[in-house]
Enzyme design. Sequence first.
Site, PDB file in Angstrom:
ATOM      1  NE  ARG A   1      -3.820  -2.187   2.262  1.00 51.83           N
ATOM      2  CZ  ARG A   1      -3.524  -3.345   2.807  1.00 51.83           C
ATOM      3  NH1 ARG A   1      -2.423  -3.369   3.565  1.00 51.83           N
ATOM      4  NH2 ARG A   1      -4.265  -4.292   2.652  1.00 51.83           N
TER       5      ARG A   1
ATOM      6  CE  LYS B   1      -1.426  13.107 -14.851  1.00 50.22           C
ATOM      7  NZ  LYS B   1      -2.489  13.418 -16.097  1.00 50.22           N
TER       8      LYS B   1
ATOM      9  CD  GLU C   1       4.129  17.367 -23.102  1.00 47.21           C
ATOM     10  OE1 GLU C   1       3.563  18.307 -22.780  1.00 47.21           O
ATOM     11  OE2 GLU C   1       3.934  16.380 -23.632  1.00 47.21           O
TER      12      GLU C   1
ATOM     13  CE  LYS D   1       2.907  17.513 -14.111  1.00 51.99           C
ATOM     14  NZ  LYS D   1       3.238  16.267 -14.944  1.00 51.99           N
TER      15      LYS D   1
ATOM     16  CD  GLU E   1      -5.128  15.310 -14.563  1.00 47.39           C
ATOM     17  OE1 GLU E   1      -5.038  14.187 -14.558  1.00 47.39           O
ATOM     18  OE2 GLU E   1      -4.178  15.910 -15.424  1.00 47.39           O
TER      19      GLU E   1
ATOM     20  NE  ARG F   1      -1.779  17.910 -11.542  1.00 48.85           N
ATOM     21  CZ  ARG F   1      -1.156  16.538 -11.547  1.00 48.85           C
ATOM     22  NH1 ARG F   1      -0.998  15.706 -12.466  1.00 48.85           N
ATOM     23  NH2 ARG F   1      -0.601  16.233 -10.319  1.00 48.85           N
TER      24      ARG F   1
ATOM     25  CG  ASN G   1      -4.618  18.347 -20.673  1.00 50.04           C
ATOM     26  OD1 ASN G   1      -3.785  17.688 -20.823  1.00 50.04           O
ATOM     27  ND2 ASN G   1      -5.830  18.342 -19.971  1.00 50.04           N
TER      28      ASN G   1
ATOM     29  CG  HIS H   1      -1.715  17.660 -24.686  1.00 47.46           C
ATOM     30  ND1 HIS H   1      -0.804  18.814 -24.534  1.00 47.46           N
ATOM     31  CD2 HIS H   1      -0.925  16.161 -24.162  1.00 47.46           C
ATOM     32  CE1 HIS H   1       0.319  18.381 -23.922  1.00 47.46           C
ATOM     33  NE2 HIS H   1       0.319  17.170 -23.755  1.00 47.46           N
TER      34      HIS H   1
ATOM     35  CG  HIS I   1      -3.905  13.301 -26.451  1.00 47.35           C
ATOM     36  ND1 HIS I   1      -4.809  13.842 -25.447  1.00 47.35           N
ATOM     37  CD2 HIS I   1      -2.805  13.269 -26.236  1.00 47.35           C
ATOM     38  CE1 HIS I   1      -3.779  13.910 -24.449  1.00 47.35           C
ATOM     39  NE2 HIS I   1      -2.727  13.240 -25.104  1.00 47.35           N
TER      40      HIS I   1
ATOM     41  CG  HIS J   1       2.792  12.920 -26.099  1.00 47.44           C
ATOM     42  ND1 HIS J   1       1.422  13.059 -26.194  1.00 47.44           N
ATOM     43  CD2 HIS J   1       3.312  13.889 -25.416  1.00 47.44           C
ATOM     44  CE1 HIS J   1       0.831  13.903 -25.455  1.00 47.44           C
ATOM     45  NE2 HIS J   1       1.916  14.151 -24.804  1.00 47.44           N
TER      46      HIS J   1
END
Length: 358
Positions: free
Chosen positions: A121, A143, A185, A227, A237, A241, A245, A248, A252, A264
Site C-alpha cells: 500500500r 501520476k 512540453e 508544473k 487533477e 491542471r 493540456n 493536446h 492526441h 507525442h
Amino acid sequence: MQNVKVGLGANSYEIRVGSGLLSEAGLWLKEAGYAGKAVIITDTTVKPLYAGVLGQGLQRAGFSVKVMEVPAGEEQKTLENAGRLYDGLNDILAERTTPVLALGGGVIGDLAGFVAATFMRGVPLVQVPTTLLAMVDSSIGGKTAVDHGSLKNVIGAFYQPKLVVADIDTLKTLPEAELSNAMAEVIKSAAVKDGDFFDFLINNVKKARGIYPPVLEKIIAATAKIKAGIVEKDEKEAGLREVLNFGHTVGHAVEAVSGFRIRHGQAVAIGMVAAAKISSRLGLLDNVEVTRLEKLIREAGLPVRIPELDKKKLIQAMGHDKKVRQGKVRFVLLKSIGEAFVTDNVPSALVEEVLSGE
Ligand SMILES: NC(=O)c1ccc[n+]([C@@H]2O[C@H](COP(=O)([O-])OP(=O)(O)OC[C@H]3O[C@@H](n4cnc5c(N)ncnc54)[C@H](O)[C@@H]3O)[C@@H](O)[C@H]2O)c1
Ligand SMILES: [Zn+2]
C-alpha cells in the site's frame, strides 16, 4: 543546483536539478532518515549507463542496493512487469520503509511509481528522471500508471515521490529525437504560464539542443516550477491542471489517427500551433504571437503543420479523447503568450478550417 519545491502539505517534496547529482542521491536519502535496503528500478538501456553511479552513491551512504530492470519501451509499462517487480521486492524482503528509486524515462517513472504506490500500500518513491520529458513532466505531480490492453495510463494511482533528482549530465546520452520531443512540453508550459520564460526559450533553444548545461538547468527548473505550481493548486487533477493540456486536444487526435507513427511531442507541437491559430481567429490572440510560437517550435526541431492525415478522422478522434466532457470537445486557448484558459466553445467549423490549413 536548483531546488524547486512542490508544496503539498505532508506530501511536499523537492525537485533537485543540476550536474553530478546521481552520486549524491544516496546521501540525501540517508539525511532524510532512510537506511537499510534500497531498490533501483530501471530499464535495459539506462541500467548500463547510470545504475552504477546511483548504486555506488547509495552504498557509500550505507544502503544495501538491489537493481531490478525491465526491457526499455512503452510496451513494457504493463501489469505483468509490475507483477515481476512485486516479486523482486518480495524476494529481498522489502519493507514499508524501503525506498524505491525510479531511474529512467517516463515509462520507468510511471511503472516503478505504480509499483511503489501499491506494494504494501505504498513504499517511499524517489524519481530519478533521465529523459528531458521525465525531468520536466512525468516525474512531477504524482501520476503513476501502467497500460492495460488498449487502455493507456488508465490503471494507476496518484502517488507523490519523496524527492525528485534530475541529473542533467544524463541528458548527454539521450537521443536527439527524445530531446526535441520533450521540448514540446517545455514550450507548452511557457506558452500557458510564463511569457518571460518563453522569451528565454526563444533566445536559448539552440543552446538547449546543444546540451549546454546552464541553459538546460534553467529550462528544467523553470518548467518543473510551472508544473509544481499547478500541481500544488490541483493535486488530483480536478480542473486547474487542464491548462497543461494546451496543444493536446489536436495532439492526441494526430497521434491516434497516425497510428502513433507521429510521436507525442511532435503531435503536441502541431496541436499547439492549431490551438494558437484558433485563439487568433477568435480574436483572442495577436497573430504576431502565433508566428513567434511557430518559429520557436520549428527551432526546437518540431513540426508545425499537420501532415497528410484525414481531417474528418482527426475531428472524429477529438470526440473520443478522454478529455471530452459531456460530449463537448475542450480546448486550451491563449489570450497571450503566458496566459491560457479552457473552453468547450470552439465552433467545429473553425477547427476544421484550421486543420485544413485554410
Ligand atoms: N506521469 C505523468 O504525469 C506523465 C506525464 C507525461 C508522460 N508520461 C509517460 O511517460 C512516458 C514517456 O516517457 P519518456 O519520453 O521519458 O520515454 P521512455 O521512458 O520510454 O524513454 C525514452 C527512451 O530513452 C531511453 N533513455 C532514457 N534515459 C536515457 C538516457 N539518459 N540516455 C539514453 N537513453 C535514455 C529509454 O530507455 C527509452 O528507450 C509515457 O509512458 C507517458 O505516458 C507520464
Ligand atoms: Zn503531453
